[in-house]
Design a protein around this motif. Structure first.
Motif, mmCIF file in Angstrom:
data_model
loop_
_atom_site.group_PDB
_atom_site.id
_atom_site.type_symbol
_atom_site.label_atom_id
_atom_site.label_comp_id
_atom_site.label_asym_id
_atom_site.label_seq_id
_atom_site.Cartn_x
_atom_site.Cartn_y
_atom_site.Cartn_z
ATOM 1 N N ARG A 110 0.798 -1.226 0.000
ATOM 2 C CA ARG A 110 0.000 0.000 0.000
ATOM 3 C C ARG A 110 0.830 1.276 0.000
ATOM 4 N NH1 ARG A 110 -4.158 2.494 4.516
ATOM 5 N NH2 ARG A 110 -3.813 4.633 3.800
ATOM 6 N N ASN A 113 0.380 4.875 -1.085
ATOM 7 C CA ASN A 113 -0.954 5.116 -1.633
ATOM 8 C C ASN A 113 -1.981 5.228 -0.512
ATOM 9 O OD1 ASN A 113 0.137 4.891 -4.236
ATOM 10 N ND2 ASN A 113 -0.135 2.666 -4.228
ATOM 11 N N THR A 193 5.474 2.145 -10.904
ATOM 12 C CA THR A 193 5.563 3.414 -10.187
ATOM 13 C C THR A 193 6.626 4.291 -10.832
ATOM 14 O OG1 THR A 193 4.941 2.294 -8.139
ATOM 15 C CG2 THR A 193 5.896 4.478 -7.935
ATOM 16 N N ASP A 197 7.447 8.689 -6.201
ATOM 17 C CA ASP A 197 6.996 7.451 -5.560
ATOM 18 C C ASP A 197 8.022 6.341 -5.745
ATOM 19 O OD1 ASP A 197 4.705 8.365 -4.455
ATOM 20 O OD2 ASP A 197 3.353 7.609 -6.000
ATOM 21 N N ALA A 334 -0.073 11.873 -8.390
ATOM 22 C CA ALA A 334 0.689 11.222 -7.315
ATOM 23 C C ALA A 334 1.447 12.245 -6.478
ATOM 24 C CB ALA A 334 1.662 10.200 -7.891
ATOM 25 N N ARG A 337 0.630 13.409 -2.809
ATOM 26 C CA ARG A 337 1.168 12.776 -1.597
ATOM 27 C C ARG A 337 2.408 13.501 -1.082
ATOM 28 N NH1 ARG A 337 -0.657 8.079 -4.447
ATOM 29 N NH2 ARG A 337 1.294 7.788 -5.556
#
Length: 574
Positions: A110, A113, A193, A197, A334, A337
């Protein structure tokens, strides 16, 4: 002061949690400290590092679930060895001994994410069902003695040694296959990815793969020994490898915090220049997002597309101090994050872009001032040319004409042959002076240019040249207000310079001058059928370029060898 207290309180809470975790790990392992102190110590270290990493991770937005998964991984890692105690604990150790792997797998699949993907959830459910059901079947088909325990409680419902061995091989083989599947899923995560990330997850993905391989090795070793034996050597190796997982997660947590140092790199990248393309390149490099784009809102046609085509992207608007949008940054979602890094990068870029726009505005204003000043100089020069031409025409030329008239009158009144000859010679020389004076006045500023226009002035020029030259122009004269006196005069002198070059150097049989005038430009084309090969560095061409560039015009020269020359001049109309 309040912030300092919160920081101290947070670290006190962390320290207390670690003390509790250490006590719990030491307690549940109990007799293992006497049976295999090295294994117990490694388990204790693994538990503490997992719990500490989870405590650090809980501060990240949206990662509380991963934080708890890491802490539970560490705690259940020690509970795996609770079978060292008597009572029901050996049964628990057999059935629930791999629960820590489930929590660890959840964290590996995970982070960072916000949730698991569907196939990842299916995988974890499959692993859970296989482990619990398979190990429960082993427990109910075996006895405590067969599992190397002397406990007084064991649910031996259908004890069967052969069936137990088969189930043992099947369950451990299945766990090995599921472990291999887990490796594939982790590799898929790393391959799919991109950007920040990938930088963040790479360490713990590699550590997770190593941990899965170690777990598979433990399962294989369990298959190779009898149920009443414990492969502590394999367990010790697995525990040592497992230690790399929380350490890698800790590196990821620290690395995310250190990503803000990229802002200094961004600042240095855009310090030399901060146009939109430079900012786009710097942001892509800093945020590791090759798809990132920066849209300059000075192009309004692009703005409506942002709402309809960029809904699945991370969009940030850069505004001036007055709130006016000047650019839009469109990035990979992304990066949400890493909002702190993204916002800092956009803010830094925005400051650079605003500064660049202020500089560009100042440069444009200065350029406009230079252009206005240059236009005033040109107009002043033209006005002075017209004044000199008028002074020569109305003053010196008229005076010489009067003198010529008096000489003519004197010639008619005298009968002296010598006087008549002298007066005639003086009158002839005076005519030559008048002709030279007219040519001089014409070269300074031809009166016909102001009176009849560009085409008529050029017709007068070509009549005096020893070459057939055709002038093609508008049927009616354009007004000075339409094209501007400066543009008209520049076109005249440029054409004269070009025709002079044709006569002197081109060896042409004929030439053509074409004049076109529209609402915004005055176009002149001078073409000949001469030898071509005109050099742009020549004196005449340099004069043409200088005159035209003074009015922000353009000059195009097409002069292939042995194929004539074409000079196209475009001058903005005032």
């Amino acid at each position: 002061m309040a912030l300092s207290w919160r920081v101290r309180s947070s670290w006190l809470t962390t320290a207390a949690a670690l003390v509790v975790a250490a006590g719990f790990s030491a307690l549940v392992q109990g007799p293992l400290w006497h049976q295999d102190a090295a294994l117990a110590a490694v388990n204790l270290a693994v538990t503490l590092v997992f719990v500490f990493t989870g405590l650090m991770l809980r501060r990240e937005p949206g990662q509380l679930g991963v934080a708890w998964a890491l802490m539970l991984t560490g705690l259940f890692r020690s509970v795996d060895f609770i079978d060292a105690w008597n009572g029901p604990w050996p049964f628990y150790g057999l059935v629930f001994g791999g629960v820590d792997r489930l929590f660890g797998g959840y964290a590996l699949l995970r982070y960072p994410n916000s949730s698991l993907l569907r196939y990842q959830r299916v995988y974890l459910i499959a692993v859970t069902v296989w482990m619990l059901v398979g190990r429960m079947l082993i427990a109910i088909t075996s006895t405590a003695q067969w599992n190397g325990s002397s406990t007084w409680w064991w649910p031996a419902l259908i004890p069967d040694q052969r069936l137990t061995d088969v189930l043992n091989y099947a369950v451990n083989a299945g766990e090995g296959l599921l472990g291999a599947t887990g490796i594939v899923l982790l590799v898929m995560r790393l391959v799919k990815t991109t950007g920040l990330d990938r930088i963040v997850i790479a360490p713990f993905i590699v550590a997770g793969i190593a941990a899965v391989i170690a777990a598979i090795a433990s399962a294989v070793s369990q298959m190779l020994v009898s149920l009443n034996s414990t492969p502590n050597g394999a367990y010790l190796l697995e525990s040592a490898v497992d230690l790399s997982v929380p350490l890698a997660f800790l590196v990821a947590v620290i690395q995310r915090a250190l990503l803000l140092r990229n802002i200094s790199t961004l600042t240095s990248q855009i310090s030399e220049g901060a146009d939109v393309s430079a900012i786009r390149y710097a942001l892509r490099s800093t945020l590791h997002d090759p798809t990132l784009d920066v849209v300059d809102l000075s192009a309004p046609a692009l703005v409506p597309e942002l709402d309809t085509q960029q809904q699945d992207r991370l969009v940030e608007v850069i505004r001036t101090e007055a709130g006016t949008p000047i650019a839009v940054v469109i990035a990979d979602p992304a990066l949400a994050r890493y909002r702190g890094l993204f916002d800092a990068a956009v803010q830094t870029s925005g400051l650079a872009l605003k500064h660049a726009q202020l500089q560009a505005q100042a440069a444009r204003e200065k350029l406009e001032q230079v252009r206005a000043s240059r236009a005033r100089i040109i107009e002043a020069g033209l006005a002075e040319r017209r004044r000199i031409e008028r002074d020569l025409h109305d003053g010196v030329q008229q005076h010489l004409l009067g003198l010529a008239a008096r000489l003519t009158a004197a010639t008619t009144r005298t009968t002296d042959p010598k006087a008549t000859a002298a007066f005639s010679q003086a009158r002839d020389e005076l005519k030559e002076v008048l002709a030279e004076l007219r040519d001089l006045a014409h070269g300074i500023h031809p009166a016909v240019l102001s009176q009849a226009g560009l085409a008529a002035a050029l017709e007068e020029v070509v009549e005096r040249l020893p070459l057939p030259i055709r002038v093609i122009g508008p049927a009616s004269r354009a007004s000075v207000s339409q094209i501007g006196a400066a543009a008209e005069a520049t076109a005249y002198f440029v054409t004269c310079e070009a025709l002079t070059n044709v006569v002197k150097h081109a060896k042409a049989d004929s030439a053509t001058v074409t004049i076109r005038i529209d609402e915004s430009h005055l176009d002149i084309e001078i073409a000949d059928n001469g030898i071509g090969g005109v050099m742009p560095s020549g004196h005449g061409i340099t004069n043409i370029l200088d005159r035209v560039s003074a009015l922000d015009g353009t000059v195009t020269i097409d002069s292939p060898p042995d194929n004539g020359t074409r000079i196209a001049v475009r001058i903005p109309c005032c």
